[in-house]
Scaffold this active site. Sequence first.
Site, PDB file in Angstrom:
ATOM      1  N   ASP A 170      -4.453  -0.680   9.903  1.00  0.00           N
ATOM      2  CA  ASP A 170      -5.543   0.187  10.360  1.00  0.00           C
ATOM      3  C   ASP A 170      -6.770  -0.008   9.462  1.00  0.00           C
ATOM      4  OD1 ASP A 170      -4.901   1.378   7.998  1.00  0.00           O
ATOM      5  OD2 ASP A 170      -4.199   3.261   8.862  1.00  0.00           O
ATOM      6  N   ASP A 203      -8.101   1.808   7.088  1.00  0.00           N
ATOM      7  CA  ASP A 203      -7.845   2.022   5.662  1.00  0.00           C
ATOM      8  C   ASP A 203      -7.086   0.850   5.061  1.00  0.00           C
ATOM      9  OD1 ASP A 203      -9.114   4.301   5.120  1.00  0.00           O
ATOM     10  OD2 ASP A 203      -7.315   5.583   4.986  1.00  0.00           O
ATOM     11  N   GLU A 219       0.836  -1.195   0.000  1.00  0.00           N
ATOM     12  CA  GLU A 219       0.000   0.000   0.000  1.00  0.00           C
ATOM     13  C   GLU A 219       0.877   1.252   0.000  1.00  0.00           C
ATOM     14  OE1 GLU A 219      -2.198   0.151   3.632  1.00  0.00           O
ATOM     15  OE2 GLU A 219      -3.046   2.125   3.235  1.00  0.00           O
ATOM     16  N   ASP A 242      -1.229  -1.263   5.770  1.00  0.00           N
ATOM     17  CA  ASP A 242      -1.172  -0.773   7.148  1.00  0.00           C
ATOM     18  C   ASP A 242      -2.143  -1.546   8.033  1.00  0.00           C
ATOM     19  OD1 ASP A 242       0.641   1.118   6.433  1.00  0.00           O
ATOM     20  OD2 ASP A 242      -0.822   2.747   6.207  1.00  0.00           O
TER      21      ASP A 242
END
Length: 653
Positions: free
Chosen positions: A520, A522, A440, A518
Amino acid sequence: MSNEVENVKKHEEEYSASNIQVLEGLEAVRKRPAMYIGDVGEKGLHHLVYEVVDNSIDEALAGYCTHIEVTINEDNSITVKDNGRGIPTDYHEKEGKSALEVVLTVLHAGGKFDKGSYKVSGGLHGVGVSCVNALSTLLIAEIHRGGKIYKQSYSKGAPTSSMEIVGDCEDRGTFITFKPDGSIFTLTTEYKYDILANRLRELAFLNKGIHLALTDMRQKDEEGNFKHEEFYSQEGLKEFVKYLDETRGEPIIESIIYLDTEKNGTPVEVAMQYNNSFSENVHSYVNNINTIEGGTHLTGFRRALTRTLKKYADESGMLAKLKFDISGDDFREGLTAVVSVKVAEPQFEGQTKTKLGNDEVSAAVDQAVSQALGHYLEENPKDARAIVQKVILAATARHAARNAREAVQRKTVLSGAGLPGKLADCSSRDRSIAEIFFVEGDSAGGTAKQGRDRNFQAIMPLRGKILNIEKAQEHRIWENEEIKNMFIALGVSIGTEEDSKALNLEKLRYDKIIIMTDADVDGSHIATLMLTFFFRKMKPLIENGHIYIATPPLYLVKKGKQERYCWTDKERDQITEEFGSKGVHVQRYKGLGEMNAQQLWETTMNPETRILRQVNIENAAEADRIFSMLMGDDVPPRREFIEKNAHYANIDA
Ligand code: 0RA
């Protein structure tokens, strides 16, 4: 004392000879468990439950059982109760022991001496309860039959008590409790509620009228009630399709097209519905087994669907203005369907033995579907027109997509060169060791490039969010730069015009395809978009176990020179305590970008130390539903889902 038990007692002394033979049989199961139950990981562990439940389902299909209850006990043992006839307890001449003991200690003995009924259920491996017995440190069978309660215990497949009458009863049924052997299931012996719930829900849809229930004694709510769910379907596959479509686009026809019949001795049940989405969502089952590789039943379904709709469309004149032909795929865009057949002697073929080979089944399904669909179209002209319009739309879009796709195809198939500029390839050409990380963001991509072992690790940064496959039309997908690059980097090519779903893995350049995002919300959204892409457009990559998810750590706990990475809150607390709380510094990693190249290598990329989660499709129908929900228009449930689940629910990563 009843005759039966007397007989058993009488013969107990002459156990030895036949007993040893039996034990040898089950010893083989313990020696090579994977050969019998598929694997000894989480999948195999849950498979033990299915193996027992399948026997109860058989009893229900034979018309003798209405309720099946599964309980996860506090110690992760399992109890399966049914109200069937109860496993026979009488003395079995040939084997020299009770029928119960034969069922529990002889491989494949299951319904052997019940010739009247044919076994239609029976798990993928169909090995029977004796396998479960062999792989359990404790198994207790309690049979309610003929007014008596019989009980016998086993350990690792061998009886540890003789069968005894322990009481009277008025009901009937079989209660099996077993505790999987931790020395066999070394990875985990912990049952997952959701995995069992999904299978029981599926079984309820596939076998209408049977009451199934699941209770988890490990989980209590505020009022002190154990977690509990009941699964029951009055309308079978009709409700299954409704359930699958809850998370998808809007239906375009009035009601679900449904049939439940028998053709040439083969029970056939089919439900189908068209909605305004763009993907095909067809699931097929044989004897309650999800045939992910398809087979003759699916061929029969497709043939009937195409022929019947084509005929209707031709006769309606709606195709007159169309300048190009319609392909089989076009008839299935936006189609949600479940096809379920019961076959007495199924031949399973294919890599994962989930492809039905019996030729006769094709005609049975074809006939059943042609008839029912033909009637529906005649009786519901408005729906019939809506379907044909949808097909025309699909054909038009496909036509537009063809050029775009062929451009990708030419590039992937014909040119060895021309790898995407953003790809930092590995130097090894040995596919069996090569890995590609889809990362990402450009910045994390840069760090990964520095941190990797360039010999076998390739890095491909992805910019921002990739296209939402679930909502895009075919041609948009093939025109998307990011997606083109993924195909080219992987070296796989997509099928021909006739079979755009076939994926050629021969030229696949990497054994492991690793999604690195990541840790998280997102990041998990991006990972989910990627998984959706693989699921919809490159499913064989998942089916063959090529797709993985990297798991970067959540925390770095530091005290002086000591440093430890942690992947869970629990670990963080443990390490903090270990370090002694004074002077401890906890750093929360929010993204890959917060690590330097060395840290990223150590924690997330180095095969020696990283944690990779392999993505597999435990339950394709459920996966379909989840992907539609995650990627569809209905945003609130998606939010909630992503926030609650770091691990993609049933896509058992
Ligand atoms: C063999 C023969 C019969 C029933 C069963 C096995 C049976 C097995 C299991 C396993 C779980 N629940 C079960 N229920 C029944 C036929 C019995 C008869 O003829 O009475």
